[in-house]
Every structure is written in structure tokens, then in C-alpha cells.
Design a protein around this motif. Structure first.
Motif, PDB file in Angstrom:
ATOM      1  N   ARG A  66       0.865  -1.181   0.000  1.00 40.85           N
ATOM      2  CA  ARG A  66       0.000   0.000   0.000  1.00 40.85           C
ATOM      3  C   ARG A  66       0.898   1.225   0.000  1.00 40.85           C
ATOM      4  O   ARG A  66       1.823   1.335   0.810  1.00 40.85           O
ATOM      5  N   ASP A  67       0.631   2.167  -0.914  1.00 37.90           N
ATOM      6  CA  ASP A  67       1.488   3.337  -1.006  1.00 37.90           C
ATOM      7  C   ASP A  67       0.999   4.446  -0.066  1.00 37.90           C
ATOM      8  O   ASP A  67       0.036   4.277   0.685  1.00 37.90           O
ATOM      9  N   LEU A  68       1.669   5.601  -0.132  1.00 38.27           N
ATOM     10  CA  LEU A  68       1.387   6.686   0.802  1.00 38.27           C
ATOM     11  C   LEU A  68       0.019   7.308   0.603  1.00 38.27           C
ATOM     12  O   LEU A  68      -0.498   7.976   1.495  1.00 38.27           O
ATOM     13  N   ILE A  69      -0.574   7.133  -0.576  1.00 31.47           N
ATOM     14  CA  ILE A  69      -1.905   7.691  -0.815  1.00 31.47           C
ATOM     15  C   ILE A  69      -2.957   6.575  -0.862  1.00 31.47           C
ATOM     16  O   ILE A  69      -4.019   6.723  -1.463  1.00 31.47           O
ATOM     17  N   ASP A  70      -2.633   5.446  -0.222  1.00 33.34           N
ATOM     18  CA  ASP A  70      -3.558   4.325  -0.046  1.00 33.34           C
ATOM     19  C   ASP A  70      -3.892   3.576  -1.334  1.00 33.34           C
ATOM     20  O   ASP A  70      -4.906   2.889  -1.414  1.00 33.34           O
ATOM     21  N   GLY A  71      -3.048   3.719  -2.336  1.00 39.02           N
ATOM     22  CA  GLY A  71      -3.180   2.848  -3.500  1.00 39.02           C
ATOM     23  C   GLY A  71      -2.766   1.428  -3.127  1.00 39.02           C
ATOM     24  O   GLY A  71      -1.831   1.225  -2.347  1.00 39.02           O
ATOM     25  N   GLU A  72      -3.484   0.453  -3.660  1.00 40.42           N
ATOM     26  CA  GLU A  72      -3.239  -0.944  -3.318  1.00 40.42           C
ATOM     27  C   GLU A  72      -2.539  -1.653  -4.484  1.00 40.42           C
ATOM     28  O   GLU A  72      -2.938  -1.501  -5.643  1.00 40.42           O
ATOM     29  N   PHE A  73      -1.533  -2.438  -4.153  1.00 39.43           N
ATOM     30  CA  PHE A  73      -0.827  -3.234  -5.149  1.00 39.43           C
ATOM     31  C   PHE A  73      -0.615  -4.634  -4.584  1.00 39.43           C
ATOM     32  O   PHE A  73      -0.526  -4.824  -3.370  1.00 39.43           O
TER      33      PHE A  73
END
Length: 217
Positions: A66-73
Motif C-alpha cells: 500500500r502506497d502513501l496515498i492508499d493505493g493498493e498493489f
């Protein structure tokens, strides 16, 4: 999450061993999602979508990021049989009309924004193949001989054909700073298959260290 790609890996990049010769990558965006509207899975729910969600299990080769802007991978390490099976349709969409609407402005398993197409690996001439990417300035050379792809503020002649092409290993072209933790065994992804890295960005997934990072253009 949407499916980005599935890839057979060369032997050197099978960092989980020959029992996991491939990877699948998925992505989703969560920066606009409203957390208190997230559905609560329950095996006792009268909603078939929530019952189905409660019955799901993580794939044994799953790695979430999960990145800093709450994108999910997510990366799935796949067996030989799983890769050989080819594209697999998602589970049926059991959401009732008007319910569980995705408000994250991202894509999900049932969106079809890009046609399914083949991807393939081709060899390329790269002086940094097999070397650990490092941040360099000017004529600096990395500890294992990694060389700077830029000279005088521009790409070197040998680096021009390598730039802005998704690839395994070799010269890294992060849009901003070089991510910490990269090894020679990483995948660099440009904005393919509906990926959103802020416009003109790219990402690095390291298959050895599990490092993941992306930056916008």
C-alpha cells in the motif's frame, strides 16, 4: 483490484525458486475511498456479495503493498501450472445493482478498460545488466560497476533506447529518487494496462528484497 500483467520469469529472476516461475501483478486505487463505507464480509450476511467476500482466501504467494496515498498493489508468485493456465476470469460479480459501488476512482476486477494482450520479454544491450541500481552523479560508478545512464544532464547514447520501456533488471530509470533496497532482480513498470502513476511515472517491484516504490512524472 485490476490485473496488470502475468509474466513468466527468466531463471535468474525466479527469486522464490523454480517452484514459482511467474508473477502476476494487480493494482487498485484507494486514495478517494471512504473507509467507513467499506463492506463488512460476513458468512451470515443476506447479501451474496458479502458472503462470497467472507469466503475468500489469500493466495499462498500473495505479497501486498500500500502506497502513501492508499493505493493498493499486489504481487502473486505463481506456480508453473498457474502461469500455464493463462488468463482466468474473476469470480462472478455478485453486487446488487446500485450496491457496493467503487467510489475510489480506481479500477477493480470487473472493469475492462484495457483489452487483454500478450506481453513478452526480449533481450537488450544494457551495461548495467546483473548489477544493483544506485543513485549516481556525473561520472560516478557504482560499487559493482553500475554506470550512470545520464551524462551532462541528458541520457547517454546507449541509454536512449532503454528509457521508458518496462523491463527486468539492468538500468533503472526512476522518475524521482532511486528507491532504497533495489537488487539486480527487479521489475520496472511504466504506465501500462491502465496503471496510474500520476502521469508519466513508473514503479519498481524488487523480486529479491520485496521493495516496492513508484513516483509520478
Amino acid at each position: 483490484m485490476m490485473h496488470v500483467l502475468t509474466l513468466w520469469l527468466p531463471a535468474d529472476f525466479q527469486r522464490r525458486g523454480p517452484q514459482s516461475p511467474g508473477i502476476a501483478i494487480f493494482a487498485g486505487e484507494g486514495q478517494f475511498a471512504v473507509e467507513d463505507k467499506s463492506p463488512i464480509p460476513s458468512a451470515d450476511s443476506t447479501d451474496p456479495f458479502l458472503r462470497d467476500l467472507a469466503a475468500t482466501e489469500n493466495h499462498p504467494g500473495l505479497l501486498r503493498r500500500r502506497d502513501l496515498i492508499d493505493g493498493e498493489f499486489a504481487i502473486l508468485w505463481l506456480t508453473h501450472d498457474e502461469v500455464a493456465a493463462g488468463p482466468t476470469a474473476p469470480r462472478p460479480d455478485l453486487r446488487a445493482e446500485g450496491e457496493h459501488i467503487d467510489e475510489s476512482q480506481g479500477t477493480n476486477a470487473w472493469d475492462h478498460i484495457e483489452p487483454t494482450t500478450d506481453v513478452w520479454l526480449i533481450p537488450r544491450v544494457d551495461p548495467n545488466a546483473g548489477k544493483t541500481p544506485v543513485e549516481l552523479w556525473g561520472d560516478e560508478v557504482g560499487p559493482d560497476g553500475y554506470v550512470n545512464p545520464t551524462t551532462g544532464g541528458s541520457l547517454a547514447d546507449w541509454a536512449e533506447p532503454l528509457f521508458a520501456v518496462s523491463h527486468l533488471g539492468g538500468t533503472a530509470f526512476p522518475v524521482q529518487a532511486m528507491p532504497d533496497g533495489l537488487t539486480p532482480w527487479y521489475l520496472e513498470l511504466e504506465e501500462i494496462s491502465g496503471l496510474n502513476f500520476g502521469g508519466g511515472g513508473n514503479a519498481q517491484f524488487d523480486l529479491e528484497s520485496d521493495t516496492f516504490d513508484w513516483a509520478c512524472g
